[in-house]
Design an enzyme around this catalytic site. Structure first.
Site, PDB file in Angstrom:
ATOM      1  N   GLU A 259       0.886  -1.164   0.000  1.00  0.00           N
ATOM      2  CA  GLU A 259       0.000   0.000   0.000  1.00  0.00           C
ATOM      3  C   GLU A 259       0.916   1.205   0.000  1.00  0.00           C
ATOM      4  O   GLU A 259       1.612   1.470   0.988  1.00  0.00           O
ATOM      5  CB  GLU A 259      -0.885  -0.044   1.257  1.00  0.00           C
ATOM      6  CG  GLU A 259      -1.925   1.048   1.281  1.00  0.00           C
ATOM      7  CD  GLU A 259      -2.197   1.514   2.703  1.00  0.00           C
ATOM      8  OE1 GLU A 259      -2.404   0.683   3.599  1.00  0.00           O
ATOM      9  OE2 GLU A 259      -2.156   2.751   2.915  1.00  0.00           O
ATOM     10  N   CYS A 295      -3.282   7.406   5.731  1.00  0.00           N
ATOM     11  CA  CYS A 295      -3.188   7.146   4.292  1.00  0.00           C
ATOM     12  C   CYS A 295      -4.507   7.466   3.600  1.00  0.00           C
ATOM     13  O   CYS A 295      -4.563   7.573   2.380  1.00  0.00           O
ATOM     14  CB  CYS A 295      -2.776   5.703   4.021  1.00  0.00           C
ATOM     15  SG  CYS A 295      -3.393   4.534   5.216  1.00  0.00           S
TER      16      CYS A 295
END
Lengths: 514, 514
Positions: A259, A295
């Site tokens: 990620e 994030c």
């Protein structure tokens, strides 16, 4: 290294955590691991991998629950150390322990249900012409030892005992974690919890190994070790892509679930802008949550030029001015943030508003531009880690829709709309589905629910593997692969596929769930 | 290219199919496509990709069934041309058309059932503390335009309208096929069937494009085109790995599902060897099926030294001597086969028996060695495409078990055992699960059933993506990725996730299938 001085411990053989508030070195030295420790850990993990993947679902579920209990038991120590190492507030860290423990328990439920086996049966038909139809049954099995890279911004939920580790253990994969250098003490306490849980469950310690250190060699050795069969990574595009490349260039390439980055675009449609006066406040709260180090931070907001949008911008700027300054996770994150925000602020065609409080720490920053300038500055689409965001004023809906087609992959995409805006939302959704892992409606992307339906991933660079999620029950499938068994007798079949269904699991028979 | 001669068609601007029996050029010139045609096809596919993925399940299923009907309607033409281009017998080709049509219909069923959406729901809980639990629903959507590389050895089932194409169309991905140079005429007829089916369904032709030609540029341009979002490949380790590397090195890496190579080890346990006198005959039939050009050919048989094993070897050698010679798919496959078999035969510690019939075509070849020589010749583990195989005589079961731990990934692994052998089979299975996609019991690996439970894949190099299958219903998941929808109102949700369940599909709600 000079062989005569081999036994002397140099500064480079150990490293220290840093106080995120002051930058000072914290007590306790941690070893700097490298190739040699990777070799030991990978071999030890490979040696017990088969037994671990064949352990009963009950035993593996019990291990996950034991880890959760041990983390909760060490809650005070963890919060105290993590607070110093990350500057995150105690309440947030306490919440993150709870979230991490719940995540372990969710995967215990998943393992106990046996759904992860994905048992599928084709009923044989010996009379079929021209050839008999064979008895084929299929289940999923663990891929083997897995490497997990801890993230700086979630010292618990995305680190040593975080989602990657929990899902991999649930699948039956031994885990070797590379702890993040920003919180070695926190990782160390978590590893102690792991050790206790494995002891309590009378399982081999090689099921979990924490490696630490600040040498690039460590991560590279982990990703390229032939006995490592998969990687979980949360971090920057630069570092993640370099490790992804190594994983794909191996003689035997392995899945790399990284990620890497996301700007999480938000689209505010006209009637929502007109009728929801709290949007500016919600937006600033979401972009500054966790000091803008999530994030899922909304990194860009697209709105359509109107008096209401101008009011939204002014309110947001006003709230930004009043924000308290933020202490970021590390001094290097702080330095990056400051230089990147300064650079962007000096670009043409963009304005920036800072929070006004005087402090050694960093101010929040809100950029504003229009769609014309956005189009000519593709660098603005790059994520800046920290409490900043950007509002892009579009000429009209067509302009907004056209921009939505140009965005890189992101973890999330958000729409604010009233019923009046539905026809425009209808046009936006098909495009946003193609660039994001999760669509959020009349909310904000920060806050990632750990459940069955969550998708925390999305097209590159949000994820290096857009068909996967790193959060939620489905994350277990990253560490599994299917095996078919043709005409095996009951006595030799794995229990998930035996006719008597001793595990009592759901199965798919000839295309139907039973 | 010299601009003055641009309009002149050189030999290199067209290419021809070859008669596989004689090597002679067949009538009909085919264009040599390159970068430019890739650009056109990828742009055209991208343009209609969104509409195609959002087409109703019924319409997509109907397209798949129409393609099946068109193939069946052109059966005679296809068989005639494919026979010349591949030297495969008419009956086999007829069977392969049937298999290809059935495969299309299986995917039509999969699409109609809606199971591929994998709809998952988390029920919201607005009262939950400390934060409300959101409404999250998740489904799978198509990834976008896909490139498919046809294989030489299955001109239908793994080529233009083969499993990769069928599963990608089922998922809702437009497909661009690079036809294999070994059967351009066959691919062309299949493409005409596609064209008719798309016409009949009133769907855009850009949903399927066949590109042809013998320039490396074509494959490279396809794999690296930014609008291509995934690749299906069946072929050699060399070519497949080179394209895999390109796909991973793109700015946006894409999934590359490559089936590259397998030796499909078979283990014959002592009592099975003693009590099953037809093993040698079955083995030779399987290894020479389709002239040894099946990816599931048993390329190595492990047996334990005994009088029965010696008898098995002698019988197999006797049958090999009587085999008819084989005409391989192409002259370059024939040349490779001959030189590789000759090389291996000249190695120390290995014996070779050839079929004796005099012919311009290739003989079948059976190698025999012992475990000591096998261990010191790792090159023998490399697949040789064509009618050859190798028997390895092990000292005892421990020797066999130890060898089983050293094998590379394979599509299949086979065990022959009676009840007397079960305790040894129990020891072998956990190891074979880790190196193969499918375990076969008391059978032979050739013959891949197209059903719900099939796994045609396995650890590298069997597949570049060991969590996938290229055959069977699950193959559709290669072309899908999940998207979560948070708090979307009913009016904006995709139909697979609407509360009223208009598609009538199975869903998973809070961890339970409903």
């Amino acid at each position: 290294m000079n062989p005569q001085t081999h036994d002397v411990i140099y500064e480079s053989d150990v490293f220290y955590g840093k106080n995120a508030f002051t930058g000072e070195t914290l007590p306790t030295a941690f070893p700097v691991h490298g190739q040699e420790e990777v070799e030991q850990a990978a071999n030890a993990a490979a040696e017990i991998a088969r037994d671990f993947r064949r352990l009963s679902n009950e035993k593996r579920a019990s291990l996950l629950c034991s880890i959760a209990l041990e983390l909760e038991a060490r809650s005070e120590d963890i919060v105290a150390r993590a607070h110093l190492e990350t500057a995150l507030p105690d309440a947030r860290l306490k919440g993150e322990i709870g979230r991490t423990a719940n995540q372990l328990r969710l995967f215990a439920d998943v393992v106990k249900s046996g759904s992860y086996h994905q048992a599928i049966f084709d009923t044989p038909s010996p009379e079929r012409q021209p050839v008999p139809k064979p008895d084929i049954r299929r289940q999923q099995i663990a891929i083997g030892p897995v490497a997990v890279f801890g993230a700086s911004n979630f010292p618990l939920a995305f680190s040593a005992a975080g989602g990657d580790t929990a899902s991999a253990l649930a699948a039956g994969c031994p885990v070797i974690v590379k702890g993040h250098t920003a919180h070695p003490g926190t990782s160390q306490i978590v590893a102690e919890c792991m050790e206790k849980a494995l002891d309590k469950e009378q399982l081999p310690q090689a099921i979990f190994t924490l490696l630490q250190g600040n040498r690039r060699e460590l991560g590279q050795a982990l990703v390229t070790h032939p006995k490592i069969k998969g990687v979980g990574f949360t971090g920057s595009v630069g570092g993640g892509r370099a490790l992804f490349n190594l994983a794909q260039q191996r003689p035997e390439p392995i899945p790399f679930y990284g990620e890497l980055g996301a700007i999480n675009p938000t689209f505010i449609l006209p009637d929502a802008m007109k009728t929801n006066p709290s949007l500016a406040e919600q937006f600033v709260a979401s972009m500054t949550m966790g000091c803008g180090q999530f994030c899922t931070k909304p990194g860009v907001v697209f709105a359509i030029n109107s008096p209401e949008t101008q009011a939204f911008i002014e309110t947001a700027q006003q709230i930004i001015r009043q924000q308290s300054p933020s202490t970021l996770l590390t001094h290097s994150i702080k330095d990056n943030y400051q230089s990147e925000v300064e650079n962007r602020g000096s670009d043409n065609g963009i304005t920036v508003t800072y929070s006004e409080a005087q402090s050694p720490n960093v101010p929040a920053a809100l950029f504003v531009t229009d769609s014309k300038n956005w189009r000519s500055n593709p660098a603005w689409e790059e994520e800046i880690f920290g409490p900043q965001s950007l509002i892009v004023v579009c000429d009209d809906f067509e302009d907004m829709l056209a921009l939505s087609e140009t965005l890189s992959g992101s973890l999330t995409a958000t729409i604010h709309a009233t019923v009046e805006d539905y026809s425009q939302a209808h046009q936006l959704i098909p495009c946003l589905e193609e660039m994001a892992g999760r669509l959020v409606f009349n909310g904000w992307p920060t806050g990632v629910e750990v459940g069955y339906a969550m998708v925390h991933g999305g097209p590159y660079p949000a994820s290096t593997h857009s068909a996967s999620t790193s959060v939620g029950a489905e994350a277990i499938h990253r560490w599994l692969r299917p095996v078919a068994y043709q005409a095996l007798p009951e006595a030799l079949l794995p229990s998930s596929l035996q006719a008597t269904n001793p595990l009592g699991i759901k199965r798919n028979i000839d295309g139907l769930t039973c």
